[in-house]
Motif scaffolding. Structure first.
Motif, short mmCIF file in Angstrom:
data_model
loop_
_atom_site.label_atom_id
_atom_site.label_comp_id
_atom_site.label_asym_id
_atom_site.label_seq_id
_atom_site.Cartn_x
_atom_site.Cartn_y
_atom_site.Cartn_z
N GLU A 263 -7.30 6.84 3.22
CA GLU A 263 -7.58 5.42 2.99
C GLU A 263 -6.38 4.57 3.39
N TRP A 264 -5.20 5.02 3.02
CA TRP A 264 -3.97 4.30 3.35
C TRP A 264 -3.80 4.19 4.87
N GLN B 286 -2.28 1.93 -4.86
CA GLN B 286 -2.29 3.34 -4.48
C GLN B 286 -3.66 3.76 -3.96
N SER B 287 -3.66 4.61 -2.94
CA SER B 287 -4.90 5.15 -2.39
C SER B 287 -4.62 6.50 -1.75
N SER B 288 -5.67 7.20 -1.35
CA SER B 288 -5.51 8.48 -0.68
C SER B 288 -4.85 8.27 0.67
N GLU C 111 0.84 -1.20 0.00
CA GLU C 111 0.00 0.00 0.00
C GLU C 111 0.88 1.25 0.00
N THR D 168 -1.20 7.73 -3.10
CA THR D 168 -1.17 8.31 -4.44
C THR D 168 -0.40 9.63 -4.42
#
Length: 569
Positions: free
Chosen positions: A425-426, A420-422, A390, A393
């Motif tokens: 979210e991460w 990838q995530s915000s 993870e 982004t």
């Protein structure tokens, strides 16, 4: 490099919004001219500093300093009792506290508070606020990321004591660097879940305006330490590292901590800017490691984590992802620069290999029952050795690092993919255990001592089952009774008892290296780029008065209070 504030606070998404003050007025958002010329600077009158913390995507308003999604309240708005400079030795700097002392056996810490301090709403700051804050930590385990466990008591309006049943010398730095909140407002909120939109603190700045794309803090004219010379600080939300680098090139950001091209020649490329860095954060692939707590995937096997450790070519990784700014890392997680004396002589290797050792990775996996398939990737019991990392982004250096590691790992028979995530979210995935691996950095504690990192990231009491938020920063869900016992013993030992402390470090480091819940990559240099034409007083050239990272909130507050605009009207 970590873009969030590296403080020991539990991570969880907030669910309830409350306004802490009905009458707090928000100021106007300071408008900053976006100029294309690299020499233009960003603030119209020279007293506005524009900062980029690495925030990828819009900000979500929350100035709750005990929340994982706090976007910048510590230090600037809410202050601790003292500030400790992790980059140098020396006495803590007095803030809301002016003096502190231990009793002879280390069970009572006495603190004298600063007189004449007022909260930004005009109410007086007293010992009641201090007692309330620490009692709140005791009453709400979800925000007690440092494991604070002392009995806190008011002596009078300017004196408090912290009492433990056993010697607690090592707990002092965490105690005196915890931020204090006002009892008259916080007594009515849930500190674990509430979002703070209108913060009231004792700090040098107050919130002026908030929008998702940027928020602004303004100098507090009644600050006890004197109104800072940098009158306004505007924090931008951009799309990621590339946008940050573009902003430096355009001269529209004054301070960011993150990569830009050719960092070694920043001043030559952009004459109004220079850089400063300190290698202190251990970059890792943190694993959801404990199957007993609900972690799922091949990364729960220590052999897999060990094999990936040996599959990495760190020389190539440094060159491709970090512009050769990263430094060596010890798998014990003790810093080789300042904590080498605490590295156990029985631990091997003491420093992570600089080149890949695929034969070593093969030896470890084969002995553990893994076998290569026709595709060249290992498998065991029908499970392919495929791992997902993870990443946030826009964190281009970390994304490049994963791509580099993926190619190296494939050569060693391990499949690695990026997700990838915000940032929100991460963070949520990590601290609820809904991940396999996550690239991030561990961080140092309030004083230059490896005990603090171990207590933050390896104490089983600072984690939880998958699906529940970790109580502290142990998002790997690592649990080892021997490590817990060694941490308990360390917390009672005097810093002068080097032999006794080393015996406990030996126990911890053996587990850290053997089980490797956080797979060591390199020690990150966390280079900041800052506008030297517009502001003077940056912590460089031997004046390392604070850790030079914009996201390290307590340090950033000290820097902003020290800077002087060169062309303020």
């Amino acid at each position: 490099m970590p873009r969030h504030m590296p403080r020991p606070t539990p991570r969880t998404r907030t669910r309830l919004t409350r306004l802490l003050t009905a009458g707090a007025a928000a100021g106007l958002l300071v408008t900053v001219a976006a100029c294309s010329a690299p020499d233009s600077g960003s603030g119209g009158d020279g007293s506005t500093l524009v900062a980029y913390t690495g925030q990828a995507g819009d900000y979500q308003i929350n100035f709750n300093p005990f929340s994982p999604s706090d976007i910048g309240s510590k230090g600037l708005i809410y202050e601790p009792l003292f500030f400790i400079n992790k980059t140098a030795t020396g006495d803590p700097k007095p803030l809301l506290g002016t003096e502190y002392s231990w009793n002879e056996n280390g069970t009572v810490l006495s603190v004298t508070l600063r007189e004449g301090v007022r909260w930004s709403d005009g109410e007086p700051f007293t010992a009641d606020d201090v007692v309330f804050t620490y009692q709140m930590l005791l009453d709400h385990k979800g925000i007690n990321g440092t494991g604070f466990d002392a009995a806190v008591a008011k002596v009078d309006d300017t004196h408090v004591t912290f009492t433990w049943p056993e010697p607690a010398f090592t707990k002092g730095p965490d105690v005196i660097t915890t931020v204090i909140v006002p009892e008259h407002l916080w007594k009515d909120i849930d500190p674990e879940n509430d979002v703070v939109e209108k913060p009231v603190g004792t700090g040098a700045y107050t919130l002026a305006d908030f929008k998702g794309q940027a928020y602004t803090v303004k100098a507090n004219p009644t600050y006890w330490g004197g109104e800072p010379k940098v009158k306004t600080v505007r924090y931008l939300a951009l799309s990621g590292n590339q946008a940050g680098a573009d902003a430096i090139a355009a001269g529209t950001v004054d301070w960011q901590t993150g990569p830009i091209p050719d960092m070694a020649n920043t001043h030559e490329n952009f004459p109004n800017y220079d850089t400063g860095s300190v290698a202190q954060n251990q970059m890792v692939l943190g694993a959801c490691a404990d199957a007993a707590l609900g972690c799922i995937g091949p990364q729960t096997d220590p052999a897999v984590r060990q094999a990936l450790f040996y599959a990495i070519d760190r020389t190539q990784l440094n060159k491709l992802a970090f512009q050769d700014t990263a430094e060596e890392i010890s798998p014990t997680m003790a810093l080789t620069s300042t904590q080498k004396a605490e590295i156990s002589p029985s631990v091997q290797p003491q420093v992570a290999p600089t080149t890949a050792e695929p034969s070593k990775a093969d030896q470890i996996l084969t002995a553990d029952g893994w076998a290569k398939g026709a595709d060249g990737i290992y498998a065991k019991d029908g499970q392919k050795l495929s791992l997902t990392v993870e990443v946030v982004t826009g964190w281009t250096d970390y994304i490049t690092a994963i791509q580099t590691i993926a190619a190296q790992a494939k050569a060693a028979g391990i499949e690695v993919n990026a997700a990838q995530s915000s940032w929100n979210e991460w963070t949520d995935k990590r601290f609820k255990g809904n991940f396999q691996l996550a690239i991030d950095s561990l961080w140092q504690g309030p004083a230059p001592d490896p005990y603090y990192l171990y207590s933050y990231f390896y104490d089983s009491r600072m984690t939880a089952k998958v699906g529940e938020k970790a109580l502290g920063n142990n998002y790997a869900r690592f649990a080892d009774p021997a490590v817990d016992a060694a941490l308990d013993t360390l917390s009672t030992l005097s810093p002068q008892d080097t032999a006794g402390r080393q015996a406990q470090f030996d126990v911890i480091q053996k587990a850290v290296v053997d089980q490797m819940p956080y797979i060591p990559l390199m020690t990150g240099a966390n280079t900041s780029v800052w506008n030297t034409a517009k502001f003077s007083g940056w912590p460089v050239n031997g004046e390392q008065y604070a850790y030079p990272a914009v996201w390290s909130a307590l340090d950033a507050a000290e820097i902003l209070k020290t800077l002087t605009p060169k062309n303020a009207s």
